[in-house]
Design an enzyme around this catalytic site. Structure first.
Site, PDB file in Angstrom:
ATOM      1  CG  ASP A 176      -0.705  60.517 -34.211  1.00 52.55           C
ATOM      2  OD1 ASP A 176       0.088  61.485 -34.248  1.00 52.55           O
ATOM      3  OD2 ASP A 176      -1.925  60.675 -34.064  1.00 52.55           O
ATOM      4  CG  PHE A 177       3.819  63.418 -31.371  1.00 52.52           C
ATOM      5  CD1 PHE A 177       4.285  64.446 -32.175  1.00 52.52           C
ATOM      6  CD2 PHE A 177       4.326  63.306 -30.093  1.00 52.52           C
ATOM      7  CE1 PHE A 177       5.232  65.344 -31.713  1.00 52.52           C
ATOM      8  CE2 PHE A 177       5.273  64.183 -29.625  1.00 52.52           C
ATOM      9  CZ  PHE A 177       5.732  65.209 -30.438  1.00 52.52           C
TER      10      PHE A 177
END
Ligand code: BGC
Length: 767
Positions: A289-290
């Site tokens: 994820d980011f």
């Protein structure tokens, strides 16, 4: 010593590859392997690490890519994929630099959060799940893929399949609610919709199953928070939707932000390798994820070099935006902290994804400007969005059949959501053009024409607290009215409402009050909107509450005081038209909630398939409170609206529940039949739900579990016999040894209109 270690590691990796491959490699797998072997032989270590780097789109402008910072990286082969870049021209331009100016001309993946539609936006995922219609959900994903791929996108960060039982968590809006069985079906439908049956087609895109794993169980419903749960709960309740999505062929997975067993998911080898690949046989690639790698520094796992090495060794292949891999892996390799085998493995998986998407054959496969002109936001797609939205609305209350309304007289439409294009599509509408959104006001006007008069007043702000307003609107624009005070807004509304025949109040959450980083500790509609509602009710006119929300809310007050409540969630681009279809009875509502609505926030987490405890309240048989039983002193254990609940303009009755046998063997099947009758005056659809209860087990079993449902359309007065099949898998569960098995003994079966009511029968499972 070092070489022995490498040999052991390589053998282990070969072993794990053999296990995970499970089926024999096909001829096309072989062809892909030969191609990628050849390509990887030519790659330098820097180029391999470059493939593991997912870059943000930044401010890429068409025609200027080559001269930008990203252009430099592309030429040097330091980028494997690009995130959230919109428009086919820009994507073609960036791809061109990669495939014409980099040494090995490796094409890029273009990924985007295509979560509930592209430019044609569909209802938010939680709403879509309330349709209980898998072909409809698949169709929305199909259209999303068609539009996104027409605009250059080949990879979507969807489906989000995190089971969520806590409405404080704003991301409950992004999934299919609280139920494992339903969530698994939705996961499958979405993957099928995005990927079709041929990923190389230019109108299919690769799915990315997220967030792996258990992200929906963040403590206290606070986003990104710690998750801790038993293996039994994971396997029986939280993991099946992810597994269903992978079994449906999803090509990629995204790690979750939370920690699990004391390890951030991104560095959790048990999750990313042992479970995902060895046990489940997943052979796609895993993206973080980011900035999830960088965040492990804050988690307390070490510096960027350390956490990057941990992530890679755990089985995480691509680094989203954080550049931990790009900037540290070579150093770690030199220092012997990782081996090249790990880099090769991740690189290969990413190249395979590109191969599977057909990008090596034609890197511009998704860059057909003509498709972008003709296949996005088409009339057909908008029609589908309108139909889809009508299927997701849930009628929570309808006293004296106030709804549907007639198209006559004067209708007052009031509320901050009544005429607000920015808040129709809902959270995560990355590609939406808000100007295309149909507001409630437009939709009602489109539908009534000159048959009725619609008068409008805003009535209130979303919230009156400027700080809260800022927090919930950080991606849009401040919403507090600068010209009128709250009192003035309310007075204006009351003035038009008191001269009308009926009032429609469009109230609830702003679009950005749910979704990422929107946890709430108060899940009521904001106080100032409640004040407006009270003032409208005080006019004595009938009031319909159109409730906008991305999560279950505490509607205890509204459910007592407002005669009709239609929960419309966030319906996407066609919200206004769809609302008009339902409000005026062209479409009879049939949505059923997929996450429990609590009486108040103190009951959270509250979900229908809970365990019984040793002191269930039923044992008291004396009302909702009994001393020393498992209950609260101040409210009952009951939810306000149970899982599966939703009304219709018509009524349905269930009768004649029959089982084709009383005893079923563990390899056998059981048929359950029931008669469903539309007993009211309107034609309509009902979602008939089947639940089971395993009465005695080697571990405790839930009081009810959904194991089947059918959405059936019946004309007024019509009856139909429905047959449900209970299969051996429906009766099995993961036991203490994490073996998926059924156990002989007594079961109950319930069939009815929601999880809290239904006809009941019993059967025995024999060996
Ligand atoms: C979210 C993901 C999303 C990613 C890329 C993250 O903040 O958690 O769900 O896919 O950003 O936009």
């Amino acid at each position: 010593m070092k070489s022995t270690k490498i040999l052991i590691l390589s053998l282990l990796m070969l072993f794990s590859y053999t296990i995970s491959a499970q089926q024999k490699p096909t001829a096309s797998d072989q062809k892909m392997k030969v191609f990628i072997d050849g390509l990887m032989k030519k790659m330098t270590i820097d180029e391999k690490i470059g493939q593991l780097n997912l870059c943000g789109a930044g401010d890429i402008t068409t025609g200027q890519t080559a001269s930008s910072d990203i252009g430099k990286k592309l030429r040097e082969g330091k980028v494997g994929a690009i995130l959230n870049l919109k428009s086919v021209e820009k994507i073609r331009d960036v791809q061109k630099v990669a495939v014409e100016e980099s040494r090995l001309k490796i094409p890029l993946l273009f990924g985007m959060d295509v979560i509930h539609g592209y430019e044609t936006t569909f209802p938010i995922p939680l709403a879509l799940s309330c349709s209980w219609d898998m072909s409809l959900i698949e169709k929305t994903a199909r259209i999303a893929a068609t539009e996104a791929s027409a605009d250059g996108i080949c990879w979507t960060f969807s489906p989000m399949v995190d089971i969520a039982r806590d409405p404080r968590w704003g991301r409950i809006a992004e999934g299919a609610g609280e139920d494992t069985y339903l969530g698994s079906q939705v996961a499958r439908a979405m993957v099928k919709g995005y990927q079709g049956n041929d990923l190389t087609k230019n109108n299919t895109i690769m799915a990315c199953v997220k967030h792996f794993a258990m992200y929906g169980a963040a403590e206290a419903g606070r986003d990104y928070n710690t998750t801790d749960m038993s293996r039994l709960r994971m396997f029986n309740e939280y993991l099946p939707p992810y597994k269903a999505a992978f079994d449906a062929g999803a090509g990629s997975a995204m790690t979750s932000f939370n920690e699990l067993d004391g390890l951030p998911a991104t560095a959790n080898k048990w999750l990313m390798t042992d479970l995902l690949r060895k046990q489940w046989g997943f052979n796609g690639f895993v993206v973080t994820d980011f900035t999830a790698i960088n965040e492990m520094i804050e988690h307390g796992m070490g510096d960027l070099q350390t956490v990057s090495a941990l992530a890679l060794k755990a089985g995480t292949d691509m680094d989203m935006v954080g550049e931990g891999y790009l900037t540290t892996l070579k150093k770690s390799l030199k220092e012997g902290k990782i081996t090249e085998a790990y880099i090769n493995q991740a690189c290969r998986r990413i190249l395979e994804a590109k191969y599977k998407l057909g990008l090596f054959d034609d890197p511009y496969r998704y860059c057909d400007a003509n498709r972008a002109k003709t296949e996005i936001g088409t009339e057909e797609h908008m029609k589908a969005a309108r139909e889809a939205a009508t299927q997701t609305f849930v009628l929570l209350k309808n006293e004296n059949q106030l709804l549907p309304l007639q198209k006559k007289g004067k209708i007052a439409l009031v509320g901050p959501l009544a005429d607000n294009i920015y808040n129709m599509a809902g959270m995560w509408s990355v590609a939406v053009d808000h100007n295309q959104s149909i507001t409630v006001l437009q939709g009602l006007k489109n539908t009534v024409g000159n048959q009725a008069e619609i008068v409008y007043a805003k009535g209130s702000n979303f919230v009156d607290d400027p700080q809260l307003d800022l927090n919930i609107n950080n991606t849009i624009i401040p919403t507090i009215d600068s010209l009128r005070t709250s009192q003035q807004l309310r007075d204006e509304a009351v003035a038009i409402a008191s001269k009308s025949d009926v009032i429609i109040a469009a109230l609830g959450e702003a679009a950005e009050m749910s979704g990422e980083c929107t946890s709430r500790t108060n899940i009521q509609i904001p106080e100032n909107q409640r004040e407006l509602l009270k003032a409208l009710l005080a006019t004595g006119k009938p009031v319909v509450l159109l409730l906008f929300t991305g999560r279950p809310l505490d509607l205890s007050w509204e459910s007592k005081n407002v005669p009709a409540i239609l929960n419309v969630w966030f319906g996407g681009t066609q919200t206004g038209n769809a609302i008009a279809d339902v409000v005026f009875g062209k479409v009879n509502p049939s949505g059923k909630i997929t996450a429990t609505f609590p009486q108040n926030i103190g009951q959270v987490p509250i979900y229908y398939n809970h365990k019984n405890t040793g002191r269930p309240i039923d044992a008291g048989k004396g009302g909702w409170f009994t001393k020393f039983l498992s209950n609260y002193v101040d409210v009952s254990n009951e939810p306000l609206y149970p899982f599966g609940y939703g009304l219709s303009y018509t009524t349905f009755s269930y009768s004649d529940l029959k089982l084709d046998k009383q005893k079923v063997s563990s390899a056998g099947k059981l048929t359950v039949s029931v008669t469903l009758t539309n007993t009211g005056k309107y034609d309509g659809s009902e979602v008939a739900q089947l639940y089971i209860r395993d009465m005695v087990g080697s571990i405790t079993r839930p009081v009810k579990e959904l194991k089947g449902f059918q959405k059936i359309f019946l004309k007024a007065g019509e009856s139909r016999t429905l047959n449900f099949t209970i299969t051996p898998a429906d009766l099995a569960f993961y036991n203490s040894d994490l073996q998926f098995k059924s156990e002989p003994g007594d079961f109950k079966v319930f069939v009815g209109t929601n999880s809290a009511s239904g006809l009941e029968a019993g059967f025995e499972l024999i060996k």
